[in-house]
Design a protein around this motif. Structure first.
Motif, short mmCIF file in Angstrom:
data_model
loop_
_atom_site.label_atom_id
_atom_site.label_comp_id
_atom_site.label_asym_id
_atom_site.label_seq_id
_atom_site.Cartn_x
_atom_site.Cartn_y
_atom_site.Cartn_z
N ALA A 184 22.88 -1.28 -3.39
CA ALA A 184 22.64 -2.54 -4.08
C ALA A 184 21.88 -2.33 -5.37
CB ALA A 184 21.89 -3.50 -3.16
N GLN A 185 20.98 -1.33 -5.41
CA GLN A 185 20.18 -1.09 -6.61
C GLN A 185 21.00 -0.49 -7.74
OE1 GLN A 185 16.92 1.29 -5.25
NE2 GLN A 185 15.77 -0.46 -4.47
N GLN A 186 22.27 -0.08 -7.46
CA GLN A 186 23.10 0.52 -8.49
C GLN A 186 23.98 -0.50 -9.21
OE1 GLN A 186 25.23 4.00 -7.11
NE2 GLN A 186 23.71 4.32 -5.49
N ILE A 187 23.86 -1.78 -8.87
CA ILE A 187 24.67 -2.81 -9.50
C ILE A 187 23.79 -3.69 -10.35
CG2 ILE A 187 26.26 -2.73 -7.55
CD1 ILE A 187 25.10 -5.40 -6.64
N GLU A 188 24.42 -4.51 -11.18
CA GLU A 188 23.67 -5.34 -12.13
C GLU A 188 22.96 -6.47 -11.42
OE1 GLU A 188 24.51 -7.97 -16.20
OE2 GLU A 188 26.17 -7.02 -15.09
N ARG A 189 23.65 -7.21 -10.58
CA ARG A 189 23.06 -8.36 -9.90
C ARG A 189 22.66 -7.99 -8.48
NH1 ARG A 189 23.81 -13.27 -12.07
NH2 ARG A 189 22.17 -13.72 -10.57
N PHE A 190 21.75 -7.03 -8.38
CA PHE A 190 21.30 -6.60 -7.06
C PHE A 190 20.57 -7.71 -6.32
CE2 PHE A 190 18.03 -5.75 -10.17
CZ PHE A 190 16.87 -6.23 -9.59
N ASP A 191 20.01 -8.69 -7.08
CA ASP A 191 19.23 -9.73 -6.44
C ASP A 191 20.10 -10.72 -5.66
OD1 ASP A 191 20.40 -10.49 -8.80
OD2 ASP A 191 18.88 -12.02 -9.24
N ARG A 192 21.43 -10.65 -5.81
CA ARG A 192 22.31 -11.57 -5.10
C ARG A 192 22.80 -11.00 -3.77
NH1 ARG A 192 27.09 -12.90 -8.74
NH2 ARG A 192 27.71 -13.94 -6.81
N VAL A 193 22.39 -9.75 -3.46
CA VAL A 193 22.81 -9.13 -2.22
C VAL A 193 21.86 -9.55 -1.11
CG1 VAL A 193 23.25 -6.96 -1.04
CG2 VAL A 193 23.80 -7.20 -3.47
N SER A 194 22.44 -10.03 -0.01
CA SER A 194 21.64 -10.51 1.12
C SER A 194 22.03 -9.74 2.36
CB SER A 194 21.88 -12.01 1.34
OG SER A 194 21.22 -12.46 2.49
N LEU A 195 21.03 -9.08 2.98
CA LEU A 195 21.30 -8.33 4.20
C LEU A 195 21.41 -9.28 5.38
CD1 LEU A 195 18.97 -5.23 3.82
CD2 LEU A 195 21.38 -5.41 3.31
N GLY A 196 22.48 -9.10 6.14
CA GLY A 196 22.65 -9.90 7.34
C GLY A 196 22.27 -9.11 8.57
N ALA A 197 23.06 -9.22 9.60
CA ALA A 197 22.79 -8.52 10.86
C ALA A 197 23.16 -7.06 10.70
CB ALA A 197 23.59 -9.15 11.99
N ILE A 198 22.14 -6.20 10.77
CA ILE A 198 22.34 -4.76 10.66
C ILE A 198 21.87 -4.14 11.96
CG2 ILE A 198 21.75 -2.66 9.42
CD1 ILE A 198 21.43 -4.31 6.92
N GLU A 199 22.78 -3.58 12.71
CA GLU A 199 22.43 -2.99 13.99
C GLU A 199 21.61 -1.74 13.77
OE1 GLU A 199 24.72 -1.43 18.03
OE2 GLU A 199 25.77 -2.63 16.51
#
Length: 810
Positions: free
Chosen positions: A492-507
């Protein structure tokens, strides 16, 4: 229509015409042979008619003698028996006659009627109720019909003129014999009546004149040897005695008794009839032999013509079949070679040439010659010329493909060179930025420097894209496995709009093997970049990870406008089969994801969401997973040191002393002097959530992607860094089992406080307010989860390189 059928039609048409004209040409000869055969049968029947006429003449003489009391019944019976035998022979010969001329056929019909009436006539003779005149007239009519039949067959179709004349001459000889036989009966009647009457005298004289005319006709129409045969036969003592008695009787006047006795006259007349019959037989035999010879000649001629025509047609057919088979075989060889080249040979060569390093230093001409000639059906004819032309086309196609592969290799080398130069320049720029950041305390300028640092991260990802397209990979390899959530945050940190990435359910417990960390992060970065670019700017892009059998599934869900099924199918096909060329610049991310996924057997597929947007599903095979990996839970704003990565340097907020602390060992810029994930940037803490609603503290320009290498000291942080591992056991339950501590929610590093955050009871950390989802979103997540389970279950048991799930990019 196939070529063999065309050739058959091509040969059949002229053969049909040839057969038709051959039949027309053979028809006259065949017809002549048939006519000669029919004529032979009619001549054989004429021989039987001559024999029957002679028998009837003798029977008539015996009947006249019986009625005039000059003979006995036994002699008449013997004559009738001989006549019946001749009738049976005549009937057997005339039974199978066909195409008999009209006059001859009429005579046969009258003869048949007389034969049927003969029993009544014979009965009258035996009873004595018939007169000599009536008897003589009855026999005379049937004998005349027999002679008429013989003369009528000369008028049959196709009879040669010479043969016709001979048939007429033979018939004239039979008429001459009939005139002598009538003389015999006339004399017998005169002897019985006591002398000639005026009528009987005229009849006798007419018989003599008729004989002379008939023999004259025979001499005129027949060959000279026949005259010789007759003259020699009638020059003997018996013939001279009959002529002497005939002259003596002729000199007897009317009403005078004949001086010649009945016995003497009958014997002389019978002897002369026998002599005439012998000549008649020789003449009939000569006519039959001539007709038979003509028939044989015509039959042989017709047979030879038919055989010649048939042989010619057979030879033509055989030659046509052999030539046609050769042509068809050569055309089939040419077709098979063309099909083999078009469907397997040339595609295989093209596929081989599309691989990197396929030329192996050879020139395009050498590669084309090395493939050889696919068509061996060559020669001096047109088919051979087509084969040679096809070989030339194949050679040129391979040469052009090899030349294009050479151009692609040069272009790939150029891209790699440009990428490496860009990487070096980016490294220099980052080094300069790092130098400036070390001494910078102004939060505003620090924010600008961090923005440039983030731009460098994105530039480095594009540089890595060029390396992947050029056939190379990231040279950095990690020495330890990394948790999946950490890899997602790094991506996510390698893209321009990293702030729009939302982590959901991660096992939990899902990790990425060290050798695949950078490539997986690169794949996820490209997919996240597409998801943020093609979805509304105010919408979040959700990421979820769960374990499915021996694999793991990563879903990236956006709420964009989506795409049509046709376009999605095209993208999935491209993701499933990465192209060997450089690819379209507009879809560079698509080709990069396809190639990276193909390296590790990762399956990337775009699926339609039940609502707006698209789901990008990444199925990670077992060989890239590090299962049961425990990721450390670090406090907010720090890096999870339990997974082996050091924390980035925090930015000192304004008012914290005017400058940031510079600990020992921190001279190297965090994240740029280390071995980063995917693009050369460091990993932030795995415990930080990806969200677009966080507040950026003053002086914080955005997320840092850098992670220092092992061995570097950690920078100062607003939260203390514990050197000892944080205990995750809260106590012991009543049953004696350890109770684990609840982990804090994941956040971005130095994310700060969320608006409206709530404090968890018993802790001092703020708790962000939960994000509400409507029923549609919940349905989408559940549907995606179920589809992922079904799709992964279908691929269970298959090795990673064999995963054929479609891969594509939006």
């Amino acid at each position: 229509m196939k070529i063999n059928r065309r050739l058959v039609l091509l040969v059949t048409a002229p053969l049909t015409v040839a057969v038709a004209f051959s039949v027309l040409a053979l028809a006259p000869a065949t017809n002549q042979a048939l006519q000669a055969d029919r004529l032979t049968s009619m001549v054989e029947a004429a021989d039987g008619a001559s024999e029957l006429a002679n028998r009837l003449q003798r029977e008539r003489a015996a009947a006249t003698a019986l009625i005039s009391e000059q003979g006995d019944a036994e002699a008449f019976r013997l004559r009738t028996t001989a006549t019946d035998k001749s009738i049976a022979g005549f009937r057997s010969r005339t039974k199978g006659l066909s195409s008999v001329p009209g006059s001859a056929q009429g005579a046969l019909d009258r003869i048949e009627r007389f034969i049927e009436e003969m029993p009544g006539l014979r009965a009258q003779v035996r009873s004595g109720s018939s007169t000599v005149s009536a008897l003589a007239f009855g026999y005379r009519i049937v004998i005349a019909d027999l002679n008429s039949y013989r003369d009528g067959i000369a008028q049959a179709d196709g009879v040669d003129a010479d043969i016709a004349d001979r048939i007429r001459a033979a018939a004239a000889l039979s008429e001459a014999a009939e005139h002598t036989a009538q003389q015999q009966v006339t004399v017998m009647r005169a002897q019985a009546a006591g002398g000639f009457t005026t009528a009987s005298q005229r009849t006798f004289d007419a018989g003599r004149m008729g004989y002379t005319e008939s023999t004259g006709v025979m001499f005129d129409l027949g060959p000279g040897e026949w005259r010789t045969w007759l003259e020699r036969t009638l020059s003997g003592a018996k013939a001279l005695e009959a002529r002497r008695l005939e002259d003596e009787i002729g000199r007897t006047g009317t009403g005078k008794d004949l001086t010649v006795s009945p016995e003497e006259w009958q014997k002389a007349a019978d002897d002369r009839q026998e002599l005439l019959r012998s000549v008649e037989k020789r003449v009939d035999a000569a006519v039959l032999a001539q007709v038979s010879d003509a028939r044989t000649t015509l039959i042989w001629t017709a047979g030879a013509e038919v055989a010649l025509v048939v042989l010619t047609l057979v030879v033509v057919v055989v030659v046509a079949i052999r030539l046609g088979r050769v042509m068809i075989r050569r055309l089939r060889d040419l077709r098979n070679a063309a099909h083999e080249v078009a469907h397997s040979g040339l595609p295989a060569v093209m596929n081989e040439l599309s691989q990197p390093g396929a030329l192996r230093g050879a020139t395009p001409e050498e590669v084309a010659r090395r493939t050889g000639d696919p068509v061996r059906t060559t020669g001096e004819d047109e088919i051979g010329e087509v084969g040679e032309a096809f070989n030339a086309v194949h050679h040129e196609a391979v040469r052009l493909a090899a030349q294009q592969a050479h151009v692609h290799e040069q272009l790939a080398e150029t891209l790699v060179g440009v990428a490496r130069r860009g990487a070096r320049l980016t490294a220099v720029m980052v080094s300069e930025l790092d130098t400036v950041q070390r001494d910078e305390a102004d939060p505003v300028r620090m924010k600008t420097l961090f923005a440039l640092d983030h731009l460098a991260i994105r530039m480095e990802r594009n540089t890595n894209n060029l390396l992947v397209l050029g056939g190379y990979g990231n040279a950095r390899v990690r020495s330890a496995d990394v948790g999946c959530s950490t890899v997602i945050v790094a991506a996510a940190q390698q893209i321009e709009r990293f702030d729009r990435v939302s982590l959901g359910a991660i096992e939990s417990g899902i990790g990425i093997t060290a050798r695949a960390v950078h490539d997986v992060a690169h794949i996820l970065a490209e997919l996240l970049d597409n998801a943020t670019r093609y979805s509304p700017p105010d919408k979040q892009v959700g990421v979820a990870v769960w374990r499915l059998w021996d694999r793991a599934v990563v879903q990236i869900v956006d709420e964009g406008v989506g795409m049509t099924a046709e376009r999605r199918a095209v993208h999935n096909a491209a993701l499933l089969e990465p192209q060997a060329g450089i690819g379209d610049v507009r879809s560079m991310g698509l080709h990069v994801v396809a190639r990276l996924a193909a390296r590790h057997g990762i399956v990337v597929e775009l699926r339609d969401s039940s609502g707006p947007g698209t789901i990008a599903e990444v199925t990670l095979p077992a060989k890239v997973l590090a299962m049961d990996l425990e990721e450390a839970q670090a406090p907010p704003g720090t890096v999870g040191n339990e997974v082996g990565y050091e924390s980035p340097r925090p930015i000192t907020p304004p008012g914290a002393g005017g400058h940031r602390q510079q600990p020992a060992g921190a001279n190297a810029r965090p994240g740029r002097d280390s071995a980063p994930i995917g693009t050369g940037v460091g990993l932030v803490g795995a415990s930080a959530p990806v969200g677009g609603d966080r507040e950026t503290p003053p002086g914080h320009a955005g997320p840092r992607d850098g992670t220092p290498e092992r061995g570097h000291g950690t920078t100062a942080a607003p939260h203390p860094v514990h050197d000892e591992p944080v205990s995750r056991v809260a106590g012991v339950s009543s049953s004696g089992l350890p109770v684990r501590q609840r982990r804090a929610p994941q956040q971005w590093p130095a994310a700060g406080k969320r608006e409206g955050a709530e404090k968890r009871p018993g802790t001092g950390a703020p708790r962000p307010s939960p994000r509400r989802r409507d029923s549609r979103q919940v349905s989408d997540v559940l549907a995606a989860y179920a589809q992922g389970i079904n799709r992964s279950t279908n691929h269970r048991g298959r090795s990673a390189p064999d995963d054929n799930t479609e891969r594509t990019e939006k």
